[in-house]
Motif scaffolding. Structure first.
Motif, short mmCIF file in Angstrom:
data_model
loop_
_atom_site.label_atom_id
_atom_site.label_comp_id
_atom_site.label_asym_id
_atom_site.label_seq_id
_atom_site.Cartn_x
_atom_site.Cartn_y
_atom_site.Cartn_z
N ASP A 139 -3.30 -12.89 -2.13
CA ASP A 139 -3.11 -11.54 -2.67
C ASP A 139 -3.86 -11.35 -3.98
O ASP A 139 -4.58 -12.25 -4.45
CB ASP A 139 -1.62 -11.21 -2.81
CG ASP A 139 -0.91 -12.05 -3.88
OD1 ASP A 139 -1.58 -12.63 -4.76
OD2 ASP A 139 0.33 -12.11 -3.84
N LYS A 140 -3.71 -10.18 -4.58
CA LYS A 140 -4.48 -9.84 -5.78
C LYS A 140 -4.16 -10.73 -6.97
O LYS A 140 -4.96 -10.86 -7.90
CB LYS A 140 -4.25 -8.37 -6.15
CG LYS A 140 -2.84 -8.03 -6.57
CD LYS A 140 -2.72 -6.55 -6.90
CE LYS A 140 -1.30 -6.16 -7.28
NZ LYS A 140 -0.83 -6.83 -8.50
N ASP A 141 -2.99 -11.38 -6.95
CA ASP A 141 -2.61 -12.27 -8.05
C ASP A 141 -3.00 -13.72 -7.79
O ASP A 141 -2.66 -14.61 -8.58
CB ASP A 141 -1.09 -12.18 -8.26
CG ASP A 141 -0.65 -10.78 -8.67
OD1 ASP A 141 -1.35 -10.17 -9.49
OD2 ASP A 141 0.36 -10.31 -8.14
N VAL B 5 -2.01 -15.52 -5.19
CA VAL B 5 -0.95 -16.24 -4.48
C VAL B 5 -1.28 -16.25 -2.99
O VAL B 5 -1.56 -15.21 -2.39
CB VAL B 5 0.42 -15.57 -4.70
CG1 VAL B 5 1.51 -16.30 -3.91
CG2 VAL B 5 0.76 -15.56 -6.19
N GLU C 49 -7.99 -11.42 -3.96
CA GLU C 49 -7.92 -11.71 -5.39
C GLU C 49 -9.13 -11.15 -6.13
O GLU C 49 -9.00 -10.52 -7.18
CB GLU C 49 -7.81 -13.21 -5.62
CG GLU C 49 -7.67 -13.59 -7.08
CD GLU C 49 -7.53 -15.08 -7.30
OE1 GLU C 49 -7.20 -15.49 -8.42
OE2 GLU C 49 -7.78 -15.84 -6.33
#
Length: 440
Positions: free
Chosen positions: A339-341, A343, A358
């Motif tokens: 995901d964008k973070d 993770v 990401e």
């Protein structure tokens, strides 16, 4: 032949979607049955059209569809009083190399269907000079019917008078003048507007848009100039269903599937069996194939990773029957999604694909694919046309390439899709492009 209009603009961001939605909603409130269409491969706007008009909206794409298919899709307007089509980007914007019936430009659709163009012009920062823009758009393609303009983002009555004076001198008809109105702004995210079904304020926004357009646009004059070509529709290439009982993922994470495909599947006698991965549902076990459309799995990766029933059931389903995913559906079929973070979330694992959101990178454009292996509904060797639009990237793709994929210019692209044969005759396939149809 049902008459129609095409709402377009010189460029994106000038207000044509607001005008289209307001016009659809205003006409519906007046008791007019309006059939909406969307020029180009956009898969978000049609849902807004449908909410405003009360009828399903369909895409018309001159690059990906032959003329016969375009006319066949136009037949979805049967029973309507009027057609309103919305253009994409600028009126003449398309690809450099023509496809099935044109370059993908909205002007192609207007010319083919005989629908006069109403150009929405953002006149902020100019006055009489706006007439030069309108005049150029009206003259560039003599085969394209041109009706006139709607002025948008008008600052004041004085500003409007100056713009109208320029239009009158150029012989351009003005159908309306719209002041700025922040009350009908639609929220956006990385792939465009936030989906219609996710906006709890949509009904109120559409009501305000209808009132705004009715108060500032000469709707009777627009109805008077609506027109249609006299061409007779002819049967285009069918879009074969991927099965006769299709388990179709359908929720806010999986919603990008072209309406004309669903309509063609149903017309062929196929049954659509929707299920929601976000609600932890698996595909109906009576289905003979499963289709995972695109959408926003990157926004729901944690919830999908925790959907144990979905993952269990789709894994069992895929052992004996085909499962196909497009873009977001393809990502959800993979081993993991970052995901964008940063993770990493475990996905269904039908393919070895690992994708990441990401570090965003836009992938956008038409795609032409020659299948090296079959997918549900199409044999190996089939030539398909579609469209790709996403910000994720592939970190790992260990499975067999599904197709040779090129962009509209013929340049090969690296997103080939992938294939994995499973268990007792099952097969998992996926592509980053959204299927529009088979090339002629």
């Amino acid at each position: 032949m049902i008459k129609g209009l095409l709402i377009s603009a010189p460029a994106s961001g000038t207000g044509k979607t607001t005008v289209t939605l307001g016009l659809l909603a205003a006409l519906r409130a007046q008791g007019v049955t309006v059939q909406p269409f969307k020029s180009g491969p956009d898969y978000i706007d049609p849902a807004f059209h449908s909410a405003a008009a009360g009828r399903a909206s369909f895409n018309l794409d001159s690059w990906a569809m032959p003329a016969a298919t375009l006319h066949d899709i136009r037949a979805q307007a049967d029973g309507a009083d009027l057609i309103i089509a919305e253009g994409s980007m600028g009126l003449f914007d398309g690809v450099a190399i023509a496809g099935e019936a044109g370059s993908g430009a909205s002007a192609d659709i207007a010319s083919l269907m005989g629908w006069p163009v109403v150009l929405v012009i953002d006149v902020s920062g100019q006055a009489q000079s706006a007439a030069a823009v309108a005049l150029g758009f009206s003259k560039l393609r003599p085969d394209m019917p041109f009706a006139g303009v709607i002025l948008n983002r008008v600052a004041s009555p004085r500003h409007e008078a100056m713009v109208r004076a320029g239009m009158e001198a150029a012989g351009i008809r003005v159908f309306g003048s719209l002041p700025r109105n922040p009350d009908i702004t639609l929220p956006e995210r990385h792939l465009g507007l936030v989906q219609a079904e996710e906006n709890p304020e949509l009904e109120a926004i559409l009501a305000r848009a209808a009132a705004f357009i009715a108060a500032n646009v000469d709707i009777p004059a627009l109805l008077d100039v609506a027109n249609a070509a006299s061409t007779t529709p002819s049967a285009g290439p069918a879009s074969p269903p991927p099965g006769m009982r299709i388990a179709l993922a359908r929720d806010t994470a999986f919603s990008f599937v072209y309406p004309h495909l669903i309509a063609a599947w149903r017309q062929a006698g196929a049954a659509i069996l929707p299920f929601s991965p976000l609600a932890d549902q698996g595909p109906d076990n009576s289905a003979d194939c499963c289709w995972l459309p695109g959408g926003y799995p990157e926004l729901h990766a944690g919830k999908l990773a925790a959907a144990a029933v979905f993952r269990r059931d789709i894994t069992a389903f895929a052992q004996t029957r085909p499962v196909h995913g497009e873009c977001g559906g393809y990502m959800a079929m993979g081993a993991a999604l970052v995901d964008k973070d940063g993770v990493s979330h475990e996905m269904a694992g039908l393919l070895g694909l690992v994708t990441s959101y990401e570090k965003r990178k836009m992938h956008l454009g038409y795609r032409q694919a020659h299948l090296s292996h079959p997918i549900p509904g199409y044999a190996a060797g089939a030539a398909l046309r579609g469209h790709e639009f996403h910000y994720s990237t592939i970190l790992s793709q260990p499975d067999a390439p599904l197709a040779t994929v090129r962009d509209a210019s013929g340049a090969q692209v690296s997103e080939t899709g992938s294939l994995r044969r499973l268990g007792g005759g099952g097969m998992a396939t996926g592509t980053y492009f959204h299927l529009i149809g088979q090339a002629t």
